[in-house]
Design a protein around this motif. Sequence first.
Motif: not given
Length: 317
Positions: A190-217
């Motif tokens: 796999y392309s490490e660069k592509d995986m990192d790009i997708l992971y960053d997107y996934y991470y930011k989505t989870i981070e936003n949901n966690v902050k919005t729904s549970y007010n957690m870091t």
Amino acid sequence: DGVEFKVTVTTYPEITLGDYKGLKAEKVIAKVEDSEIDSQVNAMAERNARMVEVTDRAAKMGDTVTIDFEGFKDGVAFEGGTAQGYDLTIGSGTFIPGFEEGLIGAKVGTIVTLPLTFPKEYHSKELAGAKVEFTVKINYTDKKIAQEPKEYYKKLNYKTLEDYLENVKERAIEEAIINKALEICKVEKYSEKDMDILYDYYYKTIENNVKTSYNMTMEQYFEAIKQTEEEFKTEVIDGEIKPLMDQQMVWYAILDKEGMTVTDEDIDAKIKEILADSGDTSATRADVIDQLGEIYLENIVVSEKVFDLLKSNSAIS
């Protein structure tokens, strides 16, 4: 003379293509009882339920209430214990024990005081095992109404059960072909660069949901799910990202090997199809491109071209 060019080349990932033109896929169809069909129909109707405002009774288990709340420890409001306009389904287990149950019987406009105790294993050390008090105002109450199964099928444009089952069969064939192709065509690297790009997107989505729904870091989130960030990343990449990349990468490899291309005419035809299916007479070509993006449109065309090739060369039983 004296001119130097620097070129950065992105290489394709390593993929081993099996005999994708000789697919033999089987889909075992067991006998289905009428009761099982009814159960599935009812389940689908439940999943597509609509929400109706409750005006004639107090909140009960299963209702969704919109609340304002504030939590106090030793008379002082604690961090993360305050929210306005929060939608909570009673019985979801989202809040600490006793919170949701304490809202049962409350009517819209009332304020409820809930003396509670945080679980000893709670992620926040300051609140773990602590006695607190929540003040909760009920602003709105909804109840879920499942659609009538027959009405639901009408909205899906199925005239008969046979029509629906025929559609199910076609989707089963498609699933069998795709699964078989991905079984014999392996992504070796796999392309490490592509995986990192997708992971960053996934991470930011989870981070936003966690902050919005549970007010957690995210640090608090990792503590709550009992994982390190590295463990979390590995799980996301192996369980979410790689499977997502597999089909797209294999499809492009087959497209390349077969000498097939995606032309501007292919993209235009797909856009016209999307516009026709949308039923929005005011939508334009630019609207579709803006909404889906050129890369996603190309992916759709590639998937359809490769799938048609695979299906025409497959033996499906």
